[in-house]
Scaffold this motif. Structure first.
Motif, PDB file in Angstrom:
ATOM      1  N   GLY A  27       0.761  -1.238  -0.077  1.00 14.50           N
ATOM      2  CA  GLY A  27       0.067   0.175  -0.007  1.00 14.50           C
ATOM      3  C   GLY A  27       0.729   1.174   0.093  1.00 14.50           C
ATOM      4  O   GLY A  27       0.109   2.258  -0.005  1.00 14.50           O
ATOM      5  N   ARG A  28       2.299   1.298   0.169  1.00 14.57           N
ATOM      6  CA  ARG A  28       2.910   2.546   0.231  1.00 14.57           C
ATOM      7  C   ARG A  28       3.344   2.790  -1.379  1.00 14.57           C
ATOM      8  O   ARG A  28       4.032   4.006  -1.370  1.00 14.57           O
ATOM      9  CB  ARG A  28       4.134   1.978   0.891  1.00 14.57           C
ATOM     10  N   ASP A  29       3.057   1.986  -2.418  1.00 15.29           N
ATOM     11  CA  ASP A  29       3.561   2.656  -3.660  1.00 15.29           C
ATOM     12  C   ASP A  29       5.278   2.872  -3.771  1.00 15.29           C
ATOM     13  O   ASP A  29       5.371   3.829  -4.448  1.00 15.29           O
ATOM     14  CB  ASP A  29       2.837   3.736  -4.237  1.00 15.29           C
ATOM     15  N   VAL A  30       5.799   1.887  -3.244  1.00  9.63           N
ATOM     16  CA  VAL A  30       7.227   1.786  -3.469  1.00  9.63           C
ATOM     17  C   VAL A  30       7.874   0.611  -4.183  1.00  9.63           C
ATOM     18  O   VAL A  30       7.307  -0.332  -4.013  1.00  9.63           O
ATOM     19  CB  VAL A  30       7.969   2.110  -2.160  1.00  9.63           C
ATOM     20  N   ALA A  31       9.045   0.451  -4.963  1.00 12.19           N
ATOM     21  CA  ALA A  31       9.472  -0.458  -5.580  1.00 12.19           C
ATOM     22  C   ALA A  31      10.884  -0.644  -4.998  1.00 12.19           C
ATOM     23  O   ALA A  31      11.572   0.303  -4.891  1.00 12.19           O
ATOM     24  CB  ALA A  31       9.321  -0.298  -7.103  1.00 12.19           C
ATOM     25  N   MET A  32      11.318  -1.776  -4.658  1.00 14.28           N
ATOM     26  CA  MET A  32      12.521  -2.034  -3.842  1.00 14.28           C
ATOM     27  C   MET A  32      13.427  -3.168  -4.954  1.00 14.28           C
ATOM     28  O   MET A  32      12.770  -4.078  -5.400  1.00 14.28           O
ATOM     29  CB  MET A  32      12.599  -2.720  -2.590  1.00 14.28           C
ATOM     30  N   VAL A  33      14.657  -2.668  -5.068  1.00 18.88           N
ATOM     31  CA  VAL A  33      15.770  -3.568  -5.950  1.00 18.88           C
ATOM     32  C   VAL A  33      16.592  -3.896  -4.956  1.00 18.88           C
ATOM     33  O   VAL A  33      17.270  -3.162  -4.122  1.00 18.88           O
ATOM     34  CB  VAL A  33      16.198  -2.716  -7.139  1.00 18.88           C
ATOM     35  N   PHE A  34      16.856  -5.167  -4.888  1.00 15.21           N
ATOM     36  CA  PHE A  34      17.741  -5.844  -3.845  1.00 15.21           C
ATOM     37  C   PHE A  34      19.059  -6.091  -4.632  1.00 15.21           C
ATOM     38  O   PHE A  34      19.134  -6.047  -5.951  1.00 15.21           O
ATOM     39  CB  PHE A  34      17.164  -7.118  -3.472  1.00 15.21           C
ATOM     40  N   GLN A  35      20.295  -6.583  -3.966  1.00 14.70           N
ATOM     41  CA  GLN A  35      21.296  -6.875  -4.269  1.00 14.70           C
ATOM     42  C   GLN A  35      21.272  -8.279  -4.877  1.00 14.70           C
ATOM     43  O   GLN A  35      22.313  -8.706  -5.781  1.00 14.70           O
ATOM     44  CB  GLN A  35      22.636  -6.800  -3.383  1.00 14.70           C
ATOM     45  N   ASP A  36      20.403  -9.017  -4.584  1.00 10.98           N
ATOM     46  CA  ASP A  36      20.539 -10.654  -5.148  1.00 10.98           C
ATOM     47  C   ASP A  36      19.532 -11.004  -6.280  1.00 10.98           C
ATOM     48  O   ASP A  36      19.245 -12.042  -6.500  1.00 10.98           O
ATOM     49  CB  ASP A  36      20.183 -11.715  -3.918  1.00 10.98           C
TER      50      ASP A  36
ATOM     51  N   ARG B 298      11.553  -4.720 -13.455  1.00  9.12           N
ATOM     52  CA  ARG B 298      10.554  -5.077 -12.658  1.00  9.12           C
ATOM     53  C   ARG B 298      10.009  -4.010 -11.644  1.00  9.12           C
ATOM     54  O   ARG B 298       8.849  -3.979 -11.388  1.00  9.12           O
ATOM     55  CB  ARG B 298      10.716  -6.394 -11.908  1.00  9.12           C
ATOM     56  N   ALA B 299      11.062  -3.016 -11.101  1.00  9.94           N
ATOM     57  CA  ALA B 299      10.441  -2.016 -10.265  1.00  9.94           C
ATOM     58  C   ALA B 299       9.955  -1.057 -11.276  1.00  9.94           C
ATOM     59  O   ALA B 299       8.945  -0.347 -10.807  1.00  9.94           O
ATOM     60  CB  ALA B 299      11.802  -1.539  -9.776  1.00  9.94           C
ATOM     61  N   ILE B 300      10.533  -0.675 -12.353  1.00 11.09           N
ATOM     62  CA  ILE B 300      10.052   0.513 -13.227  1.00 11.09           C
ATOM     63  C   ILE B 300       8.884   0.386 -13.947  1.00 11.09           C
ATOM     64  O   ILE B 300       7.804   1.354 -13.753  1.00 11.09           O
ATOM     65  CB  ILE B 300      10.909   0.424 -14.489  1.00 11.09           C
ATOM     66  N   VAL B 301       8.307  -0.975 -14.163  1.00 13.33           N
ATOM     67  CA  VAL B 301       7.119  -1.236 -14.647  1.00 13.33           C
ATOM     68  C   VAL B 301       5.849  -0.801 -13.918  1.00 13.33           C
ATOM     69  O   VAL B 301       4.891  -0.561 -14.447  1.00 13.33           O
ATOM     70  CB  VAL B 301       7.317  -2.745 -15.099  1.00 13.33           C
ATOM     71  N   ARG B 302       6.078  -0.818 -12.780  1.00 12.92           N
ATOM     72  CA  ARG B 302       4.972  -0.408 -11.862  1.00 12.92           C
ATOM     73  C   ARG B 302       4.814   1.112 -11.686  1.00 12.92           C
ATOM     74  O   ARG B 302       3.785   1.539 -11.140  1.00 12.92           O
ATOM     75  CB  ARG B 302       5.268  -0.815 -10.326  1.00 12.92           C
ATOM     76  N   LYS B 303       5.764   1.842 -12.178  1.00 13.66           N
ATOM     77  CA  LYS B 303       5.682   3.511 -11.917  1.00 13.66           C
ATOM     78  C   LYS B 303       5.440   3.743 -10.587  1.00 13.66           C
ATOM     79  O   LYS B 303       4.386   4.383 -10.444  1.00 13.66           O
ATOM     80  CB  LYS B 303       4.584   3.968 -12.949  1.00 13.66           C
ATOM     81  N   PRO B 304       6.286   3.411  -9.891  1.00 18.47           N
ATOM     82  CA  PRO B 304       5.840   3.690  -8.203  1.00 18.47           C
ATOM     83  C   PRO B 304       6.181   5.129  -7.961  1.00 18.47           C
ATOM     84  O   PRO B 304       6.912   5.900  -8.495  1.00 18.47           O
ATOM     85  CB  PRO B 304       6.949   2.839  -7.396  1.00 18.47           C
ATOM     86  N   LYS B 305       5.873   5.592  -6.661  1.00 19.03           N
ATOM     87  CA  LYS B 305       6.094   7.067  -6.241  1.00 19.03           C
ATOM     88  C   LYS B 305       7.650   6.855  -5.758  1.00 19.03           C
ATOM     89  O   LYS B 305       8.124   7.935  -5.782  1.00 19.03           O
ATOM     90  CB  LYS B 305       5.382   7.396  -4.964  1.00 19.03           C
ATOM     91  N   VAL B 306       8.378   5.953  -5.375  1.00 16.76           N
ATOM     92  CA  VAL B 306       9.551   5.870  -4.953  1.00 16.76           C
ATOM     93  C   VAL B 306      10.372   4.633  -5.192  1.00 16.76           C
ATOM     94  O   VAL B 306       9.878   3.471  -5.192  1.00 16.76           O
ATOM     95  CB  VAL B 306       9.441   5.901  -3.228  1.00 16.76           C
ATOM     96  N   PHE B 307      11.565   4.737  -5.788  1.00 15.47           N
ATOM     97  CA  PHE B 307      12.517   3.902  -5.988  1.00 15.47           C
ATOM     98  C   PHE B 307      13.535   3.240  -4.748  1.00 15.47           C
ATOM     99  O   PHE B 307      13.942   4.474  -4.192  1.00 15.47           O
ATOM    100  CB  PHE B 307      13.285   3.749  -6.915  1.00 15.47           C
ATOM    101  N   LEU B 308      13.639   2.356  -4.248  1.00 11.88           N
ATOM    102  CA  LEU B 308      14.386   1.814  -3.112  1.00 11.88           C
ATOM    103  C   LEU B 308      15.453   0.891  -3.450  1.00 11.88           C
ATOM    104  O   LEU B 308      15.160  -0.158  -4.107  1.00 11.88           O
ATOM    105  CB  LEU B 308      13.744   1.392  -1.791  1.00 11.88           C
ATOM    106  N   PHE B 309      16.548   1.241  -3.567  1.00 10.20           N
ATOM    107  CA  PHE B 309      17.693   0.320  -3.717  1.00 10.20           C
ATOM    108  C   PHE B 309      18.629  -0.266  -2.578  1.00 10.20           C
ATOM    109  O   PHE B 309      19.201   0.728  -2.021  1.00 10.20           O
ATOM    110  CB  PHE B 309      18.678   0.866  -4.798  1.00 10.20           C
ATOM    111  N   ASP B 310      18.834  -1.481  -2.523  1.00  5.59           N
ATOM    112  CA  ASP B 310      19.634  -1.866  -1.431  1.00  5.59           C
ATOM    113  C   ASP B 310      20.812  -2.575  -1.884  1.00  5.59           C
ATOM    114  O   ASP B 310      20.884  -3.851  -1.962  1.00  5.59           O
ATOM    115  CB  ASP B 310      18.648  -2.768  -0.214  1.00  5.59           C
ATOM    116  N   GLU B 311      21.617  -1.867  -1.944  1.00  2.00           N
ATOM    117  CA  GLU B 311      23.289  -2.393  -2.449  1.00  2.00           C
ATOM    118  C   GLU B 311      22.979  -3.143  -3.372  1.00  2.00           C
ATOM    119  O   GLU B 311      23.347  -4.243  -3.692  1.00  2.00           O
ATOM    120  CB  GLU B 311      23.869  -3.153  -1.377  1.00  2.00           C
TER     121      GLU B 311
END
Length: 359
Positions: A74-83, A146-159
């Motif tokens: 429900g936060r409209d954020v997309a996260m990209v992990f290192q793995d 996979r994160a971009i396609v959602r067009k979220p409000k926020v991108f979060l990148f974890d290393e």
């Protein structure tokens, strides 16, 4: 896009507090990097923003909405992990579009959005391949798609680049920089690599032991660190630190250290104060003996092609100097160095806090 507001954010695991009342405002479309040593709390902060960790205290707002108790979806954020976390049995296109499929988007809409994301990330020719057929950099671009396609409000990148080799990390930094310039989505990027943070971010947030030590534009942190910790953490090779003391010079205050005495016009520290004197390797210059501030003994030369790093010794302490490749040819064992007084940094030896001065 969305503004992010952290107000007195606290995280506890049982009785152990790991994040200590953090306040931070991140503007619409801003790219902010969290940096710091292992265990400083940067990934915990990111996971609290994503909703993957509960917030013990304080308020977290994304846009105008308080999201402390809002589920991640429900936060409209997309996260990209290192793995990467790609599905090995799916094609690139299926991986990119999987989240949209789970949300019930129509197949034609998914195809259109996947094609758009693939075009942005130069993955169009790879849509029918599976992750096992891709390089590490290509797999990371799929995870970003996979994160971009959602067009979220926020991108979060974890290393996200820590598993890549040095060449691929440079290439992916460029990709991420272009992506942000194109989409202008609010982005938070966690890394232990200060070079990544400096080259990517509009603003760098330095954390230590669950607290923000300093934040600002990369050049601001580099040129005016507010403490020894930031001074040593930002910049590569690391800043040289020499122990010294404030003394009374012939014409005013001065700094005494193993290499000599530095005359000052003014300093906001009393005579007798123990200090750490900071000199960046690129601000040390070869000099004639009669013009030098001090002399050092050359120990090791690291030839990097475009320049050379000389590791020298001064009174049993290492001093690092960066010079042009040609300057390192036929260096004698003992060299004489000078420095620009305006490039000097002074810190209180006990607290580590920056001490202001004029020279």
């Amino acid at each position: 896009m969305a503004q992010i507001s952290l107000e007195k954010i606290v995280k506890r695991y049982g009785t152990v507090e790991t994040i200590h009342g953090v306040d931070l405002e991140i503007g619409n479309g801003e790219f902010v990097a969290f940096v710091g040593p292992s265990g400083c709390g940067k990934s915990t902060m990111l996971r609290m923003i994503a909703g993957l960790e509960d917030i013990t205290g304080g308020r977290l707002k994304i846009g105008d909405a308080l999201v402390n108790d809002v589920e991640p979806r429900g936060r409209d954020v997309a996260m990209v992990f290192q793995d990467y976390a790609l599905y090995p049995h799916m094609t690139v296109g299926q991986n990119i579009g999987f989240g949209l499929k789970m949300r019930g988007e129509k197949p034609e809409v998914i195809r259109e959005k996947v094609a758009e994301a693939a075009g942005i990330l130069q993955l169009t020719d790879l849509l029918d391949r599976r992750p096992g057929q891709l390089s590490g950099g290509q797999r990371q671009r799929v995870a970003m798609g996979r994160a971009i396609v959602r067009k979220p409000k926020v991108f979060l990148f974890d290393e996200p680049l820590s598993n890549l080799d040095a060449k691929l990390r440079v290439e992916m930094r460029t990709q991420i920089k272009r992506l942000h310039r194109m989409l202008r989505t609010t982005t938070i990027y966690v890394t232990h690599d200060q070079v990544e943070a400096m080259t990517l971010a509009d603003r760098v947030v330095v954390l230590r032991k669950g607290e923000i030590v300093q934040h600002g534009r990369p050049l601001e942190l580099y040129e005016r660190p507010n403490c020894r910790f930031v001074a040593e953490f930002i910049g590569s090779p690391q800043m040289n630190i020499l122990p010294g003391e404030v003394i009374a010079g012939d014409r005013g205050p001065a700094l005494s250290f193993a290499g000599g005495v530095i005359a000052l016009d003014h300093i906001t520290a009393a005579r007798g104060t123990k200090v750490d004197i900071g000199l960046r390797p690129e601000h040390l210059l070869l000099s004639l003996p009669h013009e030098a501030d001090f002399s050092v003994e050359v120990d090791v030369l690291e030839e990097l092609g475009s320049d050379t790093v000389a590791i020298c010794m001064l009174g049993g302490r290492e001093i690092t100097m960066r010079m042009g490749a040609g300057d390192a040819l036929d260096l004698p064992k003992v060299i004489h160095l000078r420095f620009d007084r305006k490039k000097l940094h002074v810190f209180d030896a006990q607290s580590g806090a920056r001490i202001e001065f004029t020279a």
